[in-house]
Each structure stands twice: as C-alpha cells, then as structure tokens.
Design an enzyme around this catalytic site. Structure first.
Site, short mmCIF file in Angstrom:
data_model
loop_
_atom_site.label_atom_id
_atom_site.label_comp_id
_atom_site.label_asym_id
_atom_site.label_seq_id
_atom_site.Cartn_x
_atom_site.Cartn_y
_atom_site.Cartn_z
CG ASP A 106 -1.95 1.05 1.06
OD1 ASP A 106 -1.82 2.01 0.88
OD2 ASP A 106 -2.92 0.59 1.73
CG HIS A 258 -0.28 18.92 -22.28
ND1 HIS A 258 0.80 18.42 -21.64
CD2 HIS A 258 -1.17 18.10 -22.41
CE1 HIS A 258 0.57 17.20 -21.22
NE2 HIS A 258 -0.64 16.89 -21.46
C1 BG6 Z 1 -2.94 14.32 -21.52
C2 BG6 Z 1 -4.21 14.58 -21.15
O1 BG6 Z 1 -2.09 14.97 -20.59
O2 BG6 Z 1 -2.88 14.78 -22.86
C3 BG6 Z 1 -5.47 13.87 -22.02
O3 BG6 Z 1 -4.69 14.30 -19.83
C4 BG6 Z 1 -5.10 14.32 -23.59
O4 BG6 Z 1 -6.53 14.39 -21.70
C5 BG6 Z 1 -3.62 14.01 -23.87
O5 BG6 Z 1 -5.61 13.55 -24.50
C6 BG6 Z 1 -3.07 14.68 -25.05
O6 BG6 Z 1 -1.97 14.21 -25.58
P1 BG6 Z 1 -1.29 13.90 -26.79
O7 BG6 Z 1 0.05 13.62 -26.84
O8 BG6 Z 1 -2.17 12.88 -27.49
O9 BG6 Z 1 -1.76 15.29 -27.68
#
Ligand code: BG6
EC number: 1.1.1.49
Length: 507
Positions: A106, A258
């Site tokens: 855990d 991102h």
């Molecule tokens: C992730 C998100 O961090 O990035 C997802 O949690 C999203 O919701 C994904 O789909 C997108 O990543 P990529 O590399 O497919 O653009």
C-alpha cells in the site's frame, strides 16, 4: 550537461533502480515500458537498470514481467522500435526482463518503504528513481513517506530522484502546497515534473529552429507578428476517464501544462545555454509575464464548451453527458478557447489565442504565427484588392512539420497574387521511428538532465495565469454546447472575430 552547457553524446544511463509506483496502471503498460524497451534497443540503458513495479495487487516478479511482455506484444507493439512488424526482440526483452521485479504494498503503509529500501540495498547501486505514475492524491503522501524512510537522501555516489506525473495541483493554491510538501523532503534538483509534450521532438524543435536560424529572430516580435494561435484538437472523447475528467475538465487538463509549454517555446527569450537552468529560467519569465486578467476580463476572454452527440468520420458519437462516469447534468468543459496577452517588450499587443478540446473535427496540434500585412500603397493601381495575411504554421502532430504561407505573383500579364506554401515535413527528411514520446524524458531523468522537466516556478506561474479563468467560471460557468465533430462552440469563433481574426482551418 557539461559546464559549457553542451549536451554530451548520448551514453548509456548509469546503473539505477527505477521504482514504478502505480505499476498496474495504463501509463506503465502503454508508455513507460515500451519507452524503456526502445531505450534499451538504442543501447541507452546499459546493463544496470532494474525496474521495480510497486502497487497494491499481489503478483509474482515473473508474472509481472510476463504481464508487461504480453501487453507490449499485443497492445503496444506499434510503439516499439524494431523490424517491420515491430516484433519484440526476445533477446532484448530477456535482458530487460531480468531486471524486473515487484513490490506489493500500500502506498500509505510504511512497510512498503522498508521493502523498497531492501530492494535498493540488494541492487548493487544506490541510484534510485521513484516514478509516481499514480493518482495525484498520492503524490505528496508517497514523497513524504520516501522522505521519512530516508530514501531521498543522496550521497556523492548515489542519486535519488522523483518523477511526478500530471496533474500537478488543481489550482494555484494546491500546486503551491504540493511544491512546498515536496521541497520539505528533497531539493528542486531531485524533482522531475513531467509534461509529456516536452518529450515530443516537434516541441523540442521549436527552440532549436527558432534559435539556430537567424531568419526567425528577425521577425519574431510585435513589429511583424499580428497574433498567435495555439490549438490542440483531439477527436477522442473522454473514453474511460469520465470520473477523472468530471473533476478536472479541459482547462486544468491541457492549458497550464501542455498549451503553456507550447506558448513558452514560441514566446521565450533565447536562453544563454540549452541547459536546465537557462531554459527553465526563460520559460518561467515568459509565463510569468502573461497578463493576470481580472475575473471580468477572464470571463470576457474565454469560452467553455461541452460536446453533445454528433458524428466524426461518419461515426455517430454520444454526448459528454452520456459518457460513462459522467453526471447527466455535468457542467465540466471538454473545450476551451482563451485569449491571453504577454506583457513584455517582445510581445506587448500581440494576442495569443489558445484552444483545445475533445471530439473536434480532426486530431491536430498546431501553432500558427500570423503575420501583419505588408503595406498596401504599392498595390493600389493593380488587380490586388487586399494583401491576404500570411502565416507560419508549426504542426506538432500528427503531420509533423512547418509551413510558411507566403504571397507570390500569379503568372500572367497582370499583377495578381496568390498564397503559396513553403514547407518542411519531418517524414521527408528524417526516418520517423515508432516511439512513445517518453524515451527522452526517461533517459534525461536517468542521466540527471532537468531541461525537459517543469521547475516549481514554471508550474506555479502557469496556474497563476489560469486561476482567473477558474475564478470567473466559479461564478458563472457559461458552458456552451458544440456537436461532436465541430471545432468548438460558435462563441470560440466570436472570440477571434471580435478582434478581426478567424481561427486557422484545422488539418
Ligand atoms: C493528457 C491529457 O495529458 O494529454 C489527455 O490528460 C489528452 O486528456 C492528452 O488526451 C493529449 O496528449 P497528446 O500527446 O495525444 O496530444
């Protein structure tokens, strides 16, 4: 990284024990193990890597390794480097599998950490990386327990590093609290906060192209750039992640991490070196320079959308509220469009429009740098009525490359013009190997290079810029419907139309 900031030639990573917390989760199976396999195929792991799964389910070492192997063979085969069929190389896998074992425990139980300490003692190296591929609620808990068990103490012979997946906090206050919690038991140098966008070659290339081609710097400012559009469009819905998504939503899921990484790559000043301190310092500065909107301005400069039933490529799809683990009256957003301003000398007056969403018409992550028009006077007495705006498009995925849209004279006796395209597609110049996007990140962590990881101030500055939107939506969520297969609600178009612009057509 060497003292002069030069990255040495890639050498095998030092012997290390890599603990994968959340060993039965999707991330480990789908991405981390295939990435480790690819690194091993490229000779970048040496012989000294031991992989230890940590999770609560009971499984023997052998069965755990077998389970990973079966998964890679069947479901992750397209992500591994290899021959045309991407078959798993038995010898290579055997070599990697020799070092795979498992700790059942855990995450909140101190005896788990005693077992981990024993594994390190047996390994023959004191180097250890703890990779937290767990639900976010465990990040602080696990790290505190690693600290209490003295597992984060480094020596000149042995490093101890922790990799934290996203989401890192759910707003500014929780991100600050998590950073404070981590920094109580270890130093910033030991923390590797992942944003998988930074593992993408096309994202890393933004910096390299910007700062190695003098041409870019000449126009990269508010004298020549009118506005910037950053889009991450997905065709997938929330799939099986309804319950995670309900409390997260697209803004938290995609923007402070991102999309802001893409924004930082486009907008940052040149770093003094391609080393972690210099690069992350410049990123922190530019994200810190995003104008903090008032709650009213945040509302006026944002659009929240949620997909309803629709169709993509001829396939009928349910609406978000019909997805599994989603409330039938949910007001969680699956799309956002935002306008942000960067108040520094280079960018003042240049809007950055960001949009991202699920179930949009196509999968396309792209950045479009829209240029100001050239002066018109010299064209007054010609066939040319207006000078169409031109742009540079940087496509991150899926059709990776860069395209300049320029104006040229149409052949013929009169002076007429058309937009033409000057392009570079990765696949035309480089051999594109299968990859997960995690290879560089894992290798850099094993070799101690933090350049592609988020520093505490990068994360907090990101949340600081996003917080006004969260605050604005608390009072009035203003969610707008769009059909699956549409590129967001009409209000997202109106956000740009208000400034005399339109979104670049996706695809
Ligand atoms: C992730 C998100 O961090 O990035 C997802 O949690 C999203 O919701 C994904 O789909 C997108 O990543 P990529 O590399 O497919 O653009």
């Amino acid at each position: 990284m060497t003292a002069n900031g030069k990255k040495p030639k890639a050498e095998p990573a030092p012997p290390t024990t890599l603990f994968l917390f959340g060993a039965h989760g999707d991330l480990v199976k789908r991405l981390l193990m295939p990435a480790l396999y690819n690194l091993s195929r490229d000779g970048l792991l040496g012989d000294g890597l031991r992989i230890v799964g940590v999770d609560h389910n009971a499984i023997s070492d052998v069965d755990f390794a077998k389970k990973l192997e079966d998964f890679i063979r069947t479901e992750a085969a397209s992500k591994i480097k290899g021959n045309a069929e991407n078959a798993l190389d038995p010898q290579l896998w055997e070599q990697l599998a020799k070092g795979i074992s498992y700790v059942q425990g855990d995450f909140l139980d101190d005896t788990t950490y005693a077992d981990i300490a024993r594994k390190i003692a047996e390994s023959g190296t004191g180097n250890a990386v703890f990779y937290l591929a767990t639900a976010p609620r465990f990040f602080g808990e696990v790290v505190q327990r690693l600290g209490r068990a003295n597992l984060l103490e480094e020596s000149p012979e042995a490093f101890r590093r922790v990799v934290i997946e996203k989401p890192f906090g759910s707003d500014l206050a929780t991100a600050e609290a998590l950073n404070a919690c981590l920094l109580k038991v270890m130093t910033e140098k030991q923390i590797y906060r992942i944003d998988h966008y930074l593992g993408k070659e096309t994202v890393q290339n933004i910096l390299i192209s910007r700062f190695s081609n003098v041409l870019f710097e000449a126009f990269w400012n508010n004298h020549y750039i009118d506005h910037v559009q950053i889009t991450a469009a997905e065709t997938v819905g929330v799939e099986t992640r309804g319950s995670f998504f309900e409390t997260t939503g697209t803004l938290r899921d995609m923007v402070p991490n991102h999309l802001f990484q893409l924004l930082a790559m486009i907008a940052m000043e040149p770093p003094a070196a391609f080393g972690a301190d210099a690069v992350r310092g410049e990123k922190a500065k530019v994200i810190g320079a995003i104008r903090p909107w008032s709650v009213e301005d945040a509302r006026a400069n944002s659009v929240r959308g949620q997909y309803t039933a629709g169709e993509i490529a001829g396939k009928a799809l349910p609406g978000y509220r019909e997805e599994a683990y989603v409330a039938p009256d949910s007001s969680t957003e699956t799309f956002v469009a935002l306008k942000v301003m960067i108040d520094n000398w280079r960018w003042v007056g240049v809007p950055f429009y960001l949009r991202t969403g699920k179930r949009m018409s196509v999968r396309d992550t792209e950045i479009v740098i829209c240029f100001k028009p050239a002066p018109y006077a010299q064209f007054r007495d010609t066939e040319v009525d207006e000078l169409k705006p031109t742009y540079l498009k940087i496509q991150i995925q899926p059709n990776e490359g860069m395209w300049f849209d320029l104006l040229a004279k149409k052949p013929g006796p009169t002076l007429d013009m058309a937009n033409i395209e000057l392009g570079f597609a990765y696949k035309d110049f480089f051999e594109m190997q299968p990859s997960t996007g995690y290879e560089a990140l894992i290798y850099d962590c094993l070799t101690g290079d933090q350049t592609l990881f988020q520093r505490a101030d990068n994360i907090e500055n990101g949340w600081r810029a996003v917080q006004p939107f969260l605050d604005a939506w608390k009072e009035d969520d203003g969610i707008q419907a769009y059909k699956a297969g549409e590129d967001g609600p009409a209000a997202a178009d109106a956000l740009l139309a208000r400034d005399g612009h339109a979104w670049h057509r996706l695809g």
